[in-house]
Design an enzyme around this catalytic site. Structure first.
Site: not given
Ligand code: SDX
Length: 429
Positions: A307, A364
């Protein structure tokens, strides 16, 4: 509120400004005159360091895992309130008296029917249309029936549009579902409460009586409460941004629905269950999927994990996980996908990659398992998210349109394209 003095020395210029401090101590550097005074802009792709607005609706502490609507912790609202009461709180800012709640609920009940000629609208879609596409189109289409009552600057129009949207979104959602399964539409019943009425429209058929299971209705009502708002998330920011052009509220909510559909946002609840099904059918063990999620060369990410704001367990996920236990036990007994999800969580939370990045289950991760146990098809999961988030979208749109600081949202950019060059006639290229 302004506070400490801040000086930014850049490009030989000293820019003096101050700190904006929120009621929970959040602080932001006020850079509203930065460009006019220094010629510089800030650079913050995806805005993780940017406060776009001041808002009184929802407070999140991502480090502590705190979520409050208008100051009330979601744990208390889940335990004591109803979705319609929470919708009132989120939209109007205070818990309603009994009379205020009854009036609000009655207004909503009186608007649950769609205009009859709107039925043709649903027939126009292919039966395999994703219901989020239908929902977004139908909500924007709703505005065509109320052209004399959606002036964004008329408080009365905004109020009746609030009732219409709260009332009609579940009806549109249920009609989208019935279209996809080829069943007759079930009309709203005014003696049922908000969530019971939605379940009845979804699962009743004209040929026999249908009794809504009160435990299922209670669990869904709590899920709606937990989705009601989440400050400046992607879809809510879309609602605010589109509304800043003085677009009517129907158009803004439609824009929010499309933003929510994305698998990185509200579409994740569908993505989680699709992934759990793939894991269940795969020869690979869970560790293989966790390794893939960590592998930078593999596009697979663990849906429902991570998140932008929560760097602790999403408080909603904890409550939804509890609800999942109860609903799944009651409706399906044992669910192998729930077992896989809990094992996946266990493995991930013990893995340095997830621990270092503070990746926890989010809202989720478990919600889709409850919807599936209720008998909903996977592509309806984001629709349930949209129904829950509607009060938040409405509240933010109303806050935006009445905020004297609101101007049309128009971010800047750092241009990195070609510098000026001369046109070359096609026979010389
Ligand atoms: C919602 O914003 C809100 O409030 C949203 C929400 C709401 O109520 O409105 O809470 C609802 O959308 C919840 C999120 C639902 N999405 C997912 O579950 C999709 C999977 N999650 C990721 O795609 C990600 O965590 C996000 C999109 C939720 C957040 O993305 P960020 O903040 O841009 O984080 P990032 O992609 O920069 O990740 C930081 C690091 C990265 O690794 P490094 O580059 O630092 O090595 O964490 C890793 C990412 O690769 N990472 C994950 C991961 N999520 C982040 N690695 C594996 N699996 C994951 N799910």
């Amino acid at each position: 509120m302004t506070g400490d003095h801040v000086r930014i020395d850049v490009g030989g210029t000293s820019y003096d400004t101050s700190v904006v401090t929120g009621t929970e101590g959040e602080q932001g550097i006020d850079i509203r005159d930065l460009r006019s005074e220094t010629g510089y802009i800030t650079y913050d792709p995806a805005f993780p360091n940017t406060g776009a607005v001041r808002s009184e609706i929802t407070y999140i502490d991502g480090e502590q895992g705190i979520l409050r609507y208008r100051g009330y912790p979601i744990e208390d609202l889940c335990a004591h309130s109803s979705f319609v009461e929470v919708a009132y709180l989120v939209i109007y800012g205070e818990l309603p008296t009994r009379a205020e709640l009854d009036a609000f609920a009655t207004h909503i009940t009186r608007h649950t029917l769609l205009r009859e000629d709107m039925r043709r609208f649903f027939d126009a879609f292919p039966t395999d249309a994703h219901p989020m596409a239908i929902l977004a189109s139908a909500v924007c289409g709703l505005s065509t029936f109320y052209q004399d009552h959606y002036n964004p600057h008329d408080p009365q129009d905004v109020e009746v549009s609030t009732f219409r949207l709260m009332a009609k979104l579940p009806t549109v959602a249920a009609f989208s579902y019935k279209t996809s399964v080829g069943q007759p539409y079930i009309y709203p019943l005014n003696h049922l409460d908000y969530t019971e009425n939605f379940l009845h429209m979804m699962f009743a058929v004209p040929s026999e009586p249908y009794e809504v299971d009160p435990d299922v209705a209670k669990a869904l009502d709590q899920l709606f409460i937990l989705h009601a708002d989440h400050e400046q998330n992607c879809s809510t920011s879309t609602v605010r941004m589109s509304g800043s052009s003085h677009l009517n509220i129907f158009g803004s909510i439609s824009a929010g629905i499309t933003a929510l559909w994305g698998p990185l946002h509200g579409g994740a609840n569908q993505e989680v269950v699709e992934t759990l099904l793939r894991i269940q059918q795969s020869e690979d063990d869970l560790q293989t999927f966790v390794q893939r999620a960590k592998d930078k060369h593999d596009p697979f990410r663990l849906p429902g994990f991570g998140h932008r704001v929560y760097k602790n367990y999403d408080p909603r996920a904890a409550l939804i996980k509890d609800a999942a236990h109860k609903v799944i036990d009651k409706l399906v007994g044992d669910d192998p996908l729930f077992d896989i999800a809990r094992r996946l969580e266990e493995i991930a939370l013990a893995d340095d990659y997830f621990v270092e990045r503070r990746l926890y289950p989010n809202v989720d991760f478990y919600s889709g398992l409850i919807y599936r146990a209720m008998g909903l098809p996977l592509n309806m999961f984001p629709v349930l998210f949209a129904i829950g988030r509607l009060p938040g979208w409405i509240a933010h749109w109303r806050e935006m349109i009445s905020d004297p600081e609101t101007r049309i949202n128009r971010p800047r950019q750092i241009y990195t394209g070609a510098t000026q060059r001369d046109y070359v006639p096609i026979d010389q290229r």
